[in-house]
Enzyme design. Structure first.
Site, PDB file in Angstrom:
ATOM      1  N   TYR A   1      -2.013  -5.909  -2.828  1.00 46.73           N
ATOM      2  CA  TYR A   1      -2.581  -7.107  -2.212  1.00 46.73           C
ATOM      3  C   TYR A   1      -3.429  -6.640  -1.038  1.00 46.73           C
ATOM      4  O   TYR A   1      -3.013  -5.805  -0.244  1.00 46.73           O
ATOM      5  CB  TYR A   1      -1.504  -8.104  -1.759  1.00 46.73           C
ATOM      6  CG  TYR A   1      -0.606  -7.618  -0.641  1.00 46.73           C
ATOM      7  CD1 TYR A   1      -0.857  -7.962   0.686  1.00 46.73           C
ATOM      8  CD2 TYR A   1       0.488  -6.804  -0.903  1.00 46.73           C
ATOM      9  CE1 TYR A   1      -0.043  -7.510   1.712  1.00 46.73           C
ATOM     10  CE2 TYR A   1       1.309  -6.364   0.108  1.00 46.73           C
ATOM     11  CZ  TYR A   1       1.042  -6.717   1.417  1.00 46.73           C
ATOM     12  OH  TYR A   1       1.848  -6.259   2.438  1.00 46.73           O
TER      13      TYR A   1
ATOM     14  N   GLU B   1       6.856   2.293   1.902  1.00 50.59           N
ATOM     15  CA  GLU B   1       7.871   1.236   1.901  1.00 50.59           C
ATOM     16  C   GLU B   1       9.161   1.877   1.411  1.00 50.59           C
ATOM     17  O   GLU B   1       9.279   2.226   0.228  1.00 50.59           O
ATOM     18  CB  GLU B   1       7.449   0.089   0.991  1.00 50.59           C
ATOM     19  CG  GLU B   1       6.089  -0.527   1.312  1.00 50.59           C
ATOM     20  CD  GLU B   1       6.125  -1.407   2.547  1.00 50.59           C
ATOM     21  OE1 GLU B   1       7.243  -1.689   3.035  1.00 50.59           O
ATOM     22  OE2 GLU B   1       5.049  -1.814   3.008  1.00 50.59           O
TER      23      GLU B   1
ATOM     24  N   ASN C   1      -0.317  -4.046  12.313  1.00 48.53           N
ATOM     25  CA  ASN C   1      -0.969  -3.516  11.113  1.00 48.53           C
ATOM     26  C   ASN C   1      -2.109  -4.412  10.648  1.00 48.53           C
ATOM     27  O   ASN C   1      -2.513  -4.387   9.494  1.00 48.53           O
ATOM     28  CB  ASN C   1       0.052  -3.357   9.974  1.00 48.53           C
ATOM     29  CG  ASN C   1      -0.418  -2.353   8.937  1.00 48.53           C
ATOM     30  OD1 ASN C   1      -1.076  -1.370   9.271  1.00 48.53           O
ATOM     31  ND2 ASN C   1      -0.083  -2.588   7.679  1.00 48.53           N
TER      32      ASN C   1
END
Length: 360
Positions: free
Chosen positions: A287, A309, A187
């Site tokens: 982030y 997630e 990723n």
């Protein structure tokens, strides 16, 4: 006594500081705590896609109850035989160590080109986040078993082409670590819009190349990757031009927030998050990361991708997998079904809309 306290206080603070810094952070879910490291330094070896920690932290006890790579391959092929009327099984390539990257396509006309949206789910992008591979097989079997019995399953099978890649990183799973066999964070391995960190194709991993070729071949309308380590639906942009942590929305920000909300609101408790309002977040605000799959999909494939997630724990006990599946079941189904419903509304409008605008 006062002197003793004077010496003791700094010692206690030091102990507490070390304890807190040793805790796992949610920032590790999408890809590392220092997204700016290595950008622009001209050295491939120092890019943040290269992981420094090579020592596995996953114990044998934690892996019990999870399908091994060979068991997963058997399950995928068994699914293809059992549900041959609504599926096909194919591979998009191989991992560094030669493991096939198996995909299950679910549709009433698998393998055929139709004027229907194509959606893909990808699991196990990070080797130490295996929940997706288990949950996605549960999803596939549920659709097969409930086709023509459940209206939502029938809607999805008859009006979409759903592609499921249970594991993008079988080597990392086998090694019980985040990166692939070359210890690369997949990723972080895609070309980035803001920084030329991954433009050299000689350093691109075979798993990454497989995804890039797949997207150009299938022309997906939307997509989602399943991760672990937090509980939130993440949407573009994942990074910002100046590398600051800030809300950095893409041109279709409204559409992405809608998609993320569909998933979060359908989840057992994601929308109740105290950290993320409504259980959703802009990636750059959470982030910033660079070289991520999500933004590349949107820019180069016209594919609306979310990063989901779905588990607070990166590698939960196998006994918890059924609960996690039940908590995410309606979210996954409604996300795909919402694509169908919006497409139908768009078709009825007296105007032609670009595929990228179907969610608006």
């Amino acid at each position: 006594m006062a002197i003793w306290r004077l010496y003791l206080l700094p010692l206690l603070l030091l102990v507490l500081l070390r304890a807190f810094t040793s805790l796992p952070t949610q920032a590790a879910a999408r890809g590392g705590a220092d997204p700016s490291s290595g950008i622009g330094d001209g050295k491939h070896g120092s890019f943040s896609r290269n992981l420094l920690q090579d020592k596995p932290e996953i114990t044998e006890e934690m892996t019990r109850g999870y399908m091994s790579n060979s068991e997963l391959e058997v399950a995928v092929k068994d699914f293809g035989r059992r549900c041959a009327n609504v599926s096909r099984v194919y591979s998009i390539g191989k991992s560094v160590n030669g493991s096939p990257l198996w995909v299950v396509e679910i549709s009433d006309k698998p393998g055929q080109r139709e004027a229907e949206p194509a959606f893909k789910f990808i699991g196990n992008v990070h080797g130490d986040e295996p929940v997706g591979r288990e949950v996605l097989m549960q999803l596939a079997y549920w659709l097969c078993d409930n086709y023509l019995k459940d209206p939502l399953a029938t809607l999805i099978v008859e009006n979409t082409h759903l592609h499921i890649l249970p594991t993008l990183n079988p080597d990392g799973f086998a090694l019980r670590r985040r990166g692939n066999a070359n210890n690369i964070d997949l990723n972080r391995d895609f070309p980035d819009q803001f920084f030329p960190i991954n433009d050299d194709i000689n350093y691109r991993q075979p798993e990454t190349r497989a995804i890039m070729s797949w997207i150009k071949q299938e022309h997906f309308t939307a997509s989602a990757t399943l991760h672990g380590g937090a509980l939130v639906a993440n949407y573009p942009w994942d990074g910002s031009r100046d590398k600051r942590k800030q809300y950095y929305g893409c041109p279709d920000d409204k559409a992405f927030r809608y998609m993320a909300s569909v998933y979060s609101q359908s989840h057992y408790n994601m929308s109740l998050s105290k950290e993320f309002r409504g259980g959703i977040t802009n990636g750059a605000l959470w982030y910033p990361i660079y070289g991520g799959m999500q933004d590349w999909n949107y820019i180069h494939g016209g594919c609306f991708e979310l990063t989901l997630e779905i588990s607070d724990v990166k590698w939960p006990k196998a006994s918890e997998l059924l609960v996690i599946w039940k908590q995410n079941k309606m979210s996954m189904l409604n996300l795909v079904a919402s694509l169908v419903k919006v497409c139908f509304r768009s078709v009825r409008r007296p105007m032609i809309m670009h595929q990228k605008l179907l969610f608006i």
